[in-house]
Design a protein around this motif. Structure first.
Motif, PDB file in Angstrom:
ATOM      1  N   GLN A  88       0.876  -1.169   0.000  1.00 36.37           N
ATOM      2  CA  GLN A  88       0.000   0.000   0.000  1.00 36.37           C
ATOM      3  C   GLN A  88       0.916   1.222   0.000  1.00 36.37           C
ATOM      4  O   GLN A  88       1.569   1.513   0.984  1.00 36.37           O
ATOM      5  CB  GLN A  88      -0.907   0.007   1.237  1.00 36.37           C
ATOM      6  N   LEU A  89       0.987   1.907  -1.123  1.00 36.27           N
ATOM      7  CA  LEU A  89       1.861   3.068  -1.252  1.00 36.27           C
ATOM      8  C   LEU A  89       1.096   4.330  -0.870  1.00 36.27           C
ATOM      9  O   LEU A  89       0.112   4.691  -1.515  1.00 36.27           O
ATOM     10  CB  LEU A  89       2.375   3.188  -2.696  1.00 36.27           C
ATOM     11  N   MET A  90       1.561   4.981   0.162  1.00 37.31           N
ATOM     12  CA  MET A  90       0.911   6.208   0.620  1.00 37.31           C
ATOM     13  C   MET A  90       1.430   7.407  -0.170  1.00 37.31           C
ATOM     14  O   MET A  90       2.532   7.372  -0.720  1.00 37.31           O
ATOM     15  CB  MET A  90       1.164   6.404   2.114  1.00 37.31           C
ATOM     16  N   PRO A  91       0.644   8.490  -0.242  1.00 36.65           N
ATOM     17  CA  PRO A  91       1.110   9.691  -0.940  1.00 36.65           C
ATOM     18  C   PRO A  91       2.438  10.184  -0.369  1.00 36.65           C
ATOM     19  O   PRO A  91       2.647  10.158   0.844  1.00 36.65           O
ATOM     20  CB  PRO A  91      -0.010  10.703  -0.677  1.00 36.65           C
ATOM     21  N   VAL A  92       3.346  10.589  -1.246  1.00 36.42           N
ATOM     22  CA  VAL A  92       4.644  11.081  -0.799  1.00 36.42           C
ATOM     23  C   VAL A  92       4.463  12.421  -0.089  1.00 36.42           C
ATOM     24  O   VAL A  92       3.766  13.309  -0.578  1.00 36.42           O
ATOM     25  CB  VAL A  92       5.609  11.249  -1.991  1.00 36.42           C
ATOM     26  N   GLU A  93       5.087  12.553   1.068  1.00 41.28           N
ATOM     27  CA  GLU A  93       4.998  13.779   1.853  1.00 41.28           C
ATOM     28  C   GLU A  93       6.199  14.682   1.562  1.00 41.28           C
ATOM     29  O   GLU A  93       7.241  14.216   1.109  1.00 41.28           O
ATOM     30  CB  GLU A  93       4.964  13.451   3.348  1.00 41.28           C
ATOM     31  N   PHE A  94       6.049  15.968   1.830  1.00 39.56           N
ATOM     32  CA  PHE A  94       7.160  16.915   1.688  1.00 39.56           C
ATOM     33  C   PHE A  94       7.366  17.602   3.039  1.00 39.56           C
ATOM     34  O   PHE A  94       6.450  18.226   3.566  1.00 39.56           O
ATOM     35  CB  PHE A  94       6.860  17.972   0.623  1.00 39.56           C
ATOM     36  N   TRP A  95       8.567  17.442   3.573  1.00 39.33           N
ATOM     37  CA  TRP A  95       8.891  18.048   4.866  1.00 39.33           C
ATOM     38  C   TRP A  95       9.916  19.148   4.636  1.00 39.33           C
ATOM     39  O   TRP A  95      10.958  18.923   4.038  1.00 39.33           O
ATOM     40  CB  TRP A  95       9.469  17.002   5.818  1.00 39.33           C
ATOM     41  N   ALA A  96       9.614  20.343   5.106  1.00 41.62           N
ATOM     42  CA  ALA A  96      10.529  21.457   4.907  1.00 41.62           C
ATOM     43  C   ALA A  96      10.393  22.461   6.030  1.00 41.62           C
ATOM     44  O   ALA A  96       9.385  22.501   6.737  1.00 41.62           O
ATOM     45  CB  ALA A  96      10.240  22.139   3.569  1.00 41.62           C
ATOM     46  N   ALA A  97      11.411  23.302   6.158  1.00 41.10           N
ATOM     47  CA  ALA A  97      11.373  24.359   7.157  1.00 41.10           C
ATOM     48  C   ALA A  97      10.387  25.438   6.711  1.00 41.10           C
ATOM     49  O   ALA A  97      10.023  25.530   5.538  1.00 41.10           O
ATOM     50  CB  ALA A  97      12.760  24.963   7.332  1.00 41.10           C
ATOM     51  N   ALA A  98       9.971  26.253   7.654  1.00 38.74           N
ATOM     52  CA  ALA A  98       8.993  27.296   7.340  1.00 38.74           C
ATOM     53  C   ALA A  98       9.524  28.272   6.305  1.00 38.74           C
ATOM     54  O   ALA A  98       8.756  28.850   5.531  1.00 38.74           O
ATOM     55  CB  ALA A  98       8.616  28.041   8.617  1.00 38.74           C
ATOM     56  N   ASP A  99      10.862  28.456   6.266  1.00 33.40           N
ATOM     57  CA  ASP A  99      11.447  29.394   5.314  1.00 33.40           C
ATOM     58  C   ASP A  99      11.984  28.687   4.067  1.00 33.40           C
ATOM     59  O   ASP A  99      12.888  29.183   3.385  1.00 33.40           O
ATOM     60  CB  ASP A  99      12.567  30.190   5.977  1.00 33.40           C
ATOM     61  N   SER A 100      11.428  27.534   3.748  1.00 29.17           N
ATOM     62  CA  SER A 100      11.873  26.775   2.588  1.00 29.17           C
ATOM     63  C   SER A 100      11.776  27.604   1.309  1.00 29.17           C
ATOM     64  O   SER A 100      10.839  28.376   1.107  1.00 29.17           O
ATOM     65  CB  SER A 100      11.013  25.512   2.427  1.00 29.17           C
ATOM     66  N   LYS A 101      12.773  27.446   0.440  1.00 30.37           N
ATOM     67  CA  LYS A 101      12.785  28.140  -0.838  1.00 30.37           C
ATOM     68  C   LYS A 101      11.994  27.384  -1.905  1.00 30.37           C
ATOM     69  O   LYS A 101      11.864  27.858  -3.034  1.00 30.37           O
ATOM     70  CB  LYS A 101      14.235  28.342  -1.299  1.00 30.37           C
ATOM     71  N   VAL A 102      11.488  26.208  -1.534  1.00 30.69           N
ATOM     72  CA  VAL A 102      10.704  25.404  -2.478  1.00 30.69           C
ATOM     73  C   VAL A 102       9.244  25.848  -2.393  1.00 30.69           C
ATOM     74  O   VAL A 102       8.610  25.714  -1.352  1.00 30.69           O
ATOM     75  CB  VAL A 102      10.820  23.901  -2.169  1.00 30.69           C
ATOM     76  N   SER A 103       8.713  26.353  -3.482  1.00 31.80           N
ATOM     77  CA  SER A 103       7.341  26.844  -3.487  1.00 31.80           C
ATOM     78  C   SER A 103       6.352  25.705  -3.311  1.00 31.80           C
ATOM     79  O   SER A 103       6.676  24.531  -3.540  1.00 31.80           O
ATOM     80  CB  SER A 103       7.044  27.568  -4.803  1.00 31.80           C
ATOM     81  N   GLN A 104       5.150  26.038  -2.915  1.00 35.75           N
ATOM     82  CA  GLN A 104       4.093  25.031  -2.773  1.00 35.75           C
ATOM     83  C   GLN A 104       3.867  24.309  -4.098  1.00 35.75           C
ATOM     84  O   GLN A 104       3.648  23.097  -4.124  1.00 35.75           O
ATOM     85  CB  GLN A 104       2.796  25.702  -2.313  1.00 35.75           C
ATOM     86  N   ALA A 105       3.912  25.048  -5.186  1.00 39.12           N
ATOM     87  CA  ALA A 105       3.696  24.445  -6.502  1.00 39.12           C
ATOM     88  C   ALA A 105       4.795  23.436  -6.827  1.00 39.12           C
ATOM     89  O   ALA A 105       4.520  22.330  -7.317  1.00 39.12           O
ATOM     90  CB  ALA A 105       3.650  25.535  -7.571  1.00 39.12           C
ATOM     91  N   ASP A 106       6.055  23.798  -6.544  1.00 38.17           N
ATOM     92  CA  ASP A 106       7.159  22.881  -6.803  1.00 38.17           C
ATOM     93  C   ASP A 106       7.103  21.670  -5.873  1.00 38.17           C
ATOM     94  O   ASP A 106       7.454  20.552  -6.272  1.00 38.17           O
ATOM     95  CB  ASP A 106       8.496  23.600  -6.638  1.00 38.17           C
ATOM     96  N   GLN A 107       6.689  21.880  -4.626  1.00 35.87           N
ATOM     97  CA  GLN A 107       6.538  20.751  -3.703  1.00 35.87           C
ATOM     98  C   GLN A 107       5.545  19.731  -4.263  1.00 35.87           C
ATOM     99  O   GLN A 107       5.788  18.522  -4.203  1.00 35.87           O
ATOM    100  CB  GLN A 107       6.056  21.251  -2.338  1.00 35.87           C
ATOM    101  N   ALA A 108       4.449  20.230  -4.810  1.00 32.42           N
ATOM    102  CA  ALA A 108       3.426  19.348  -5.377  1.00 32.42           C
ATOM    103  C   ALA A 108       3.975  18.593  -6.578  1.00 32.42           C
ATOM    104  O   ALA A 108       3.741  17.384  -6.740  1.00 32.42           O
ATOM    105  CB  ALA A 108       2.196  20.158  -5.772  1.00 32.42           C
ATOM    106  N   VAL A 109       4.722  19.287  -7.426  1.00 32.17           N
ATOM    107  CA  VAL A 109       5.296  18.649  -8.614  1.00 32.17           C
ATOM    108  C   VAL A 109       6.294  17.568  -8.215  1.00 32.17           C
ATOM    109  O   VAL A 109       6.278  16.452  -8.762  1.00 32.17           O
ATOM    110  CB  VAL A 109       5.984  19.703  -9.512  1.00 32.17           C
ATOM    111  N   LEU A 110       7.167  17.878  -7.257  1.00 33.80           N
ATOM    112  CA  LEU A 110       8.190  16.924  -6.837  1.00 33.80           C
ATOM    113  C   LEU A 110       7.584  15.680  -6.185  1.00 33.80           C
ATOM    114  O   LEU A 110       7.987  14.550  -6.499  1.00 33.80           O
ATOM    115  CB  LEU A 110       9.158  17.603  -5.860  1.00 33.80           C
ATOM    116  N   THR A 111       6.653  15.871  -5.274  1.00 31.44           N
ATOM    117  CA  THR A 111       6.070  14.712  -4.589  1.00 31.44           C
ATOM    118  C   THR A 111       5.228  13.860  -5.533  1.00 31.44           C
ATOM    119  O   THR A 111       5.212  12.627  -5.418  1.00 31.44           O
ATOM    120  CB  THR A 111       5.212  15.151  -3.390  1.00 31.44           C
ATOM    121  N   GLU A 112       4.533  14.502  -6.474  1.00 33.19           N
ATOM    122  CA  GLU A 112       3.739  13.728  -7.439  1.00 33.19           C
ATOM    123  C   GLU A 112       4.651  12.923  -8.356  1.00 33.19           C
ATOM    124  O   GLU A 112       4.377  11.759  -8.662  1.00 33.19           O
ATOM    125  CB  GLU A 112       2.863  14.668  -8.269  1.00 33.19           C
TER     126      GLU A 112
END
Length: 246
Positions: A88-112
Motif C-alpha cells: 500500500q503506497l501512501m502519498p509522498v509527503e514533503f517536509w521542509a522548514a517554514a522558510d523553505s525556498k521550495v514553493s508550494q507548486a514545486d513541492q506538489a510537482v516533486l512529490t507527485e
C-alpha cells in the motif's frame, strides 16, 4: 636532466589519473551525500526534527546503512518478509522548514513525480493495493527540503576543462560538486494491519558530474535522485524477500 624527465613523466601519470577520475565521475548521475541526520548520529547530537517528526520514536533505531545502501537504516530482524506480497503506497509527503525556498507548486510537482516513479517500479515486483490487509506492507515516503541546480553554471563547470578540474577539487574537499542540486528522502515500511515497523531509512543524493536533466532543468538533480530511490526501494524489498534483482 634525468630528474626533469622523471618529473614530467610523473606529472603525466598524475594528470592521466586525474582525467580518468574525472571521466568516471562524469558517468554518475547522482552521488552519495551525507544527510544531516547521519552527521548528528556521528556527533552524538539530536536528530533533525524532520527525521523524528516523520519516523517518530523509531528514528532512534537508525544506524549507518550498508555499503551501497541508504546512509542510515534499520531493518526489523523478526520480519517474515516472504509473507508480504502486496504494498500500500501512501502519498509522498514533503517536509521542509517554514522558510523553505521550495514553493508550494514545486513541492506538489516533486512529490507527485516521486509517487508516480515509485508506483511504476513497485508494480514490477509487487501487487499494489489501496487498503490494509493480510500480507500487505504500507510504504511511507517523505521528500525533504530539496535544493536546485544552477543549470548554466553547472554546464560550464562540467564542460570547461579548467572549471571541471576545480569542480573535482571542490568535491574532494566538500563531498559535493559545484552548482548541483540535491534531495533527501526518508522511508518507512510498516505492517498495514498492526502498524509494526518493518524497516526505515534515510538517504541523501546530490548531483554528479553528468549533464542529464540538470543542465537545463533546475530540479534535474532532485529528479535523478528520486529516480534512483524509486528503483532502489523495490529492489531492496525484493532482496529482503530473497528474490533476485537486477
Amino acid at each position: 636532466m634525468m630528474n626533469s624527465v622523471r618529473n614530467r613523466m610523473l606529472a603525466g601519470v598524475a594528470a592521466a589519473a586525474l582525467a580518468a577520475a574525472l571521466l568516471a565521475s562524469g558517468c554518475s548521475t547522482t552521488v552519495e551525500s551525507q544527510p544531516s541526520a547521519a552527521k548528528a548520529l556521528q556527533s552524538g547530537g539530536p536528530l533533525p526534527s524532520a527525521v523524528t517528526g516523520f519516523l517518530g520514536p523509531d528514528a532512534s533505531k537508525l544506524a549507518p546503512g550498508p555499503e551501497g545502501g541508504a546512509a542510515l537504516a534499520w531493518i526489523n530482524p523478526n520480519v517474515q518478509w516472504a509473507s508480504y506480497t502486496k504494498i500500500q503506497l501512501m502519498p509522498v509527503e514533503f517536509w521542509a522548514a517554514a522558510d523553505s525556498k521550495v514553493s508550494q507548486a514545486d513541492q506538489a510537482v516533486l512529490t507527485e513525480y516521486f509517487y508516480n516513479a515509485l508506483q511504476t517500479n513497485l508494480s514490477k515486483s509487487f501487487t499494489l493495493v489501496d487498503q490494509p490487509g493480510p500480507g500487505v506492507m504500507t510504504l511511507h515516503v517523505a521528500l525533504m527540503d530539496a535544493t536546485t541546480a544552477v543549470p548554466g553554471l553547472r554546464t560550464v563547470s562540467v564542460i570547461v576543462p579548467q572549471a571541471r578540474v576545480l569542480n573535482m577539487a571542490q568535491s574532494l574537499a566538500t563531498d559535493s560538486y559545484a552548482f548541483v542540486g540535491s534531495a533527501e528522502a526518508e522511508m518507512k515500511v510498516t505492517d498495514s494491519v498492526s502498524g509494526e515497523l518493518l524497516a526505515e531509512a534515510v538517504d541523501q543524493r546530490a548531483g554528479g558530474m553528468g549533464l542529464k536533466s540538470a543542465a537545463s532543468f533546475k530540479w534535474g538533480d532532485a529528479q535523478n535522485a528520486m529516480d534512483y530511490w524509486a528503483q532502489k526501494i523495490p529492489n531492496r524489498l525484493s532482496q529482503l524477500q530473497g528474490k533476485t534483482t537486477n
